[in-house]
Design a protein around this motif. Structure first.
Motif, PDB file in Angstrom:
ATOM      1  N   VAL A  31       1.168  -0.855  -0.268  1.00  0.00           N
ATOM      2  CA  VAL A  31      -0.200  -0.111  -0.248  1.00  0.00           C
ATOM      3  C   VAL A  31       0.836   0.939   0.359  1.00  0.00           C
ATOM      4  N   LEU A  32       2.223   1.451   0.859  1.00  0.00           N
ATOM      5  CA  LEU A  32       3.313   2.435   0.681  1.00  0.00           C
ATOM      6  C   LEU A  32       3.109   2.571  -0.184  1.00  0.00           C
ATOM      7  N   VAL A  33       4.107   1.590  -0.956  1.00  0.00           N
ATOM      8  CA  VAL A  33       3.983   1.496  -2.160  1.00  0.00           C
ATOM      9  C   VAL A  33       3.475   2.431  -3.693  1.00  0.00           C
ATOM     10  N   ILE A  34       2.276   1.619  -3.003  1.00  0.00           N
ATOM     11  CA  ILE A  34       0.962   1.904  -4.526  1.00  0.00           C
ATOM     12  C   ILE A  34       0.920   4.180  -4.146  1.00  0.00           C
ATOM     13  N   ALA A  35       1.130   3.680  -3.075  1.00  0.00           N
ATOM     14  CA  ALA A  35       0.762   5.707  -2.372  1.00  0.00           C
ATOM     15  C   ALA A  35       1.468   6.360  -3.017  1.00  0.00           C
ATOM     16  N   LEU A  36       3.316   5.955  -2.542  1.00  0.00           N
ATOM     17  CA  LEU A  36       4.153   6.524  -3.550  1.00  0.00           C
ATOM     18  C   LEU A  36       3.878   6.894  -4.704  1.00  0.00           C
ATOM     19  N   ILE A  37       3.986   5.505  -5.615  1.00  0.00           N
ATOM     20  CA  ILE A  37       3.636   5.922  -7.302  1.00  0.00           C
ATOM     21  C   ILE A  37       2.163   7.001  -7.282  1.00  0.00           C
ATOM     22  N   VAL A  38       1.548   6.794  -6.637  1.00  0.00           N
ATOM     23  CA  VAL A  38       0.149   8.073  -6.317  1.00  0.00           C
ATOM     24  C   VAL A  38       0.688   8.806  -6.496  1.00  0.00           C
ATOM     25  N   GLY A  39       1.080   9.304  -5.293  1.00  0.00           N
ATOM     26  CA  GLY A  39       1.356  10.340  -5.070  1.00  0.00           C
ATOM     27  C   GLY A  39       2.387  11.493  -6.136  1.00  0.00           C
ATOM     28  N   ALA A  40       3.627  10.262  -6.524  1.00  0.00           N
ATOM     29  CA  ALA A  40       4.606  10.915  -7.502  1.00  0.00           C
ATOM     30  C   ALA A  40       4.088  10.993  -8.994  1.00  0.00           C
ATOM     31  N   LEU A  41       2.603  10.338  -9.279  1.00  0.00           N
ATOM     32  CA  LEU A  41       2.172  11.052 -10.251  1.00  0.00           C
ATOM     33  C   LEU A  41       1.184  12.145 -10.051  1.00  0.00           C
ATOM     34  N   PHE A  42       0.494  12.222  -9.365  1.00  0.00           N
ATOM     35  CA  PHE A  42       0.030  13.686  -9.296  1.00  0.00           C
ATOM     36  C   PHE A  42       0.717  14.418  -9.338  1.00  0.00           C
ATOM     37  N   VAL A  43       1.777  14.205  -8.479  1.00  0.00           N
ATOM     38  CA  VAL A  43       2.934  15.334  -8.551  1.00  0.00           C
ATOM     39  C   VAL A  43       3.257  16.066  -9.697  1.00  0.00           C
ATOM     40  N   GLY A  44       3.296  14.836 -10.126  1.00  0.00           N
ATOM     41  CA  GLY A  44       4.324  14.917 -11.953  1.00  0.00           C
ATOM     42  C   GLY A  44       3.324  15.915 -12.521  1.00  0.00           C
ATOM     43  N   TYR A  45       1.731  15.790 -12.501  1.00  0.00           N
ATOM     44  CA  TYR A  45       0.412  15.529 -13.129  1.00  0.00           C
ATOM     45  C   TYR A  45       0.632  16.652 -13.181  1.00  0.00           C
ATOM     46  N   GLN A  46       0.258  17.916 -11.821  1.00  0.00           N
ATOM     47  CA  GLN A  46       0.254  19.625 -10.943  1.00  0.00           C
ATOM     48  C   GLN A  46       1.320  19.713 -11.822  1.00  0.00           C
ATOM     49  N   TRP A  47       2.875  19.595 -11.488  1.00  0.00           N
ATOM     50  CA  TRP A  47       2.959  20.396 -12.311  1.00  0.00           C
ATOM     51  C   TRP A  47       3.212  20.457 -13.720  1.00  0.00           C
ATOM     52  N   THR A  48       3.106  19.223 -14.795  1.00  0.00           N
ATOM     53  CA  THR A  48       2.673  19.892 -16.062  1.00  0.00           C
ATOM     54  C   THR A  48       1.200  20.494 -16.354  1.00  0.00           C
TER      55      THR A  48
END
Length: 412
Positions: free
Chosen positions: A318-335
């Motif tokens: 769950v932590l790994v998935i949360a980290l991946i989702v968080g990274a994707l969200f931060v990346g999308y926000q930057w775009t």
């Protein structure tokens, strides 16, 4: 008939233990490994007494049934001796020993076994474990709760459920008779070898076909290279074969080779050693827990351990998935802080996001339609817009659009 073949027995204290509680015997017909337990002195005495009692069986037999009966009786006698010894020396209470014994009778091997020492047969290039470990983890393996590989690292791998000890005058033995043939290699060993050197490496060493002495030295070296947290005892028996026949002089190794061990020395204080980080065998002393209720407690404890491990894996996942989702969200926000100028079907458009996408997922959306017709632009400007023009900000994108208007002649 006297056994025709060659054999060797060796024993080593290992790299961690301060004394050798193992004993081994290679005779003319009898071959034994005994791994003592129960304190610094108790294990020495238990394995020595077992070997001392069994040595009398080293002779030819008329039948396998006679040899099997003699083995059972001798091991029961050894148990009685252990009980009597503890009566005389109470400080040795709790001592015990494994026993894995083999008597050659014509073309048969008569086997008696209790504990977690092992007997293997190497035949036609294949290694087979003949005996079954009388341990808690083996019961878990047999019931399908854990795999054999998991058993090698289980925290309870040192718990014996059956042993030759000072509490039971009628020990529960495994005895059976197997045919043997020229070319067979029988390996008897304590868990100081089998707990460190896996079956694949053991098989490879036996397959080299070296004389018993060199083969045993090879196996011992592998155990020492693996950390040797426990005593290591090896008895290797070749049936027939190209190597010199047995000389007729018995070989006694380990604690039993020291007569003081049989005379029951006073108990000596033990010494604690640090765990070797790379070893596979347990550094904690082997101990005996025969009570059925204790077995149930261990099984329940193992269930809790498995549940904790499963929960740990789930939480980690769950932590790994949360980290991946968080990274994707931060990346999308930057775009969404980026802009570029491009085109839709017929006009110039300012887009928010980046030109790249993730597979079928677009990372940009139309932000502002300039309503500048594409067909009003010169060919070069139109091709440039259709290929997209990156902008550092929204204002920069609008500046690019203004420039396009000027170059196209639509600024006035």
């Amino acid at each position: 008939m006297v056994f025709q073949g060659s054999s060797v027995a060796i024993s080593h204290t290992g790299k961690v233990r301060s004394n050798n509680q193992d004993s081994g015997y290679a005779g003319s017909n009898l071959f034994v490994v005994a791994d003592g337990m129960g304190g610094h002195a108790g294990g020495d005495v238990a394995s020595s007494l077992a070997i001392a009692r069994l040595q009398a069986l080293d002779r030819p037999y008329e039948s396998t049934a006679e040899a099997e009966r003699e083995l059972r009786d001798a091991i029961s006698d050894a148990a009685a001796q252990l009980i009597d010894t503890v009566g005389d020396r109470p400080e040795l209470a709790g001592m015990g020993t494994t026993v894995s014994a083999l008597i050659m009778v014509d073309d048969y091997a008569v086997i008696a076994h209790i504990g977690d020492s092992r007997i293997y047969l190497f035949r036609d290039g294949a290694l087979t474990q003949i005996t079954t470990d009388h341990t808690f983890v083996q019961r878990l393996v047999d019931s399908g709760r854990i795999t054999p590989e998991e058993a090698r690292y289980h925290p309870r791998r040192s718990v014996l459920m059956r042993v030759l000890g000072d509490m039971d005058p009628d020990p529960e033995l495994d005895t059976f008779i197997m045919p043997t043939q020229p070319g067979d290699r029988w390996l008897l060993c304590s868990d100081g070898l089998s707990g460190v050197v896996d079956d694949a490496h053991t098989s490879k060493a036996l397959a080299l076909g070296l004389a018993p002495g060199r083969t045993a030295d090879n196996l011992l070296k592998q155990a020492l290279d693996g950390g040797a947290p426990d005593n290591v005892t090896i008895v290797l028996v070749d049936v027939g074969g190209q190597h010199p026949l047995f000389s007729g002089t018995p070989t006694v190794v380990g604690s039993a080779s020291n007569p003081v061990g049989v005379d029951v020395p006073a108990a000596r204080p033990g010494r604690t050693s640090w765990l070797h980080p790379n070893r596979q065998a347990a550094n904690e002393p082997t101990h005996f827990e025969p009570a059925a209720e204790f077995l149930e407690q261990l099984i329940e404890e193992d269930r809790r351990r498995v549940r904790r491990r499963r929960i740990g894996w789930i939480v980690g996942l769950v932590l790994v998935i949360a980290l991946i989702v968080g990274a994707l969200f931060v990346g999308y926000q930057w775009t969404q802080t980026r802009y570029f100028v491009g085109a839709d079907e017929d006009t110039v458009v300012i887009y928010r996001g980046v030109q790249q996408g993730i597979g079928p997922i677009s990372l940009s959306t139309p932000y502002e339609d300039t309503e500048i017709p594409l067909d009003s632009l010169p060919e070069f400007a139109r091709a440039t817009v259709e290929g997209t023009i990156s902008a550092s900000s929204l204002s920069d994108a609008r500046r690019i659009v203004a420039t396009i208007l000027e170059t196209s002649g639509g600024g006035g």
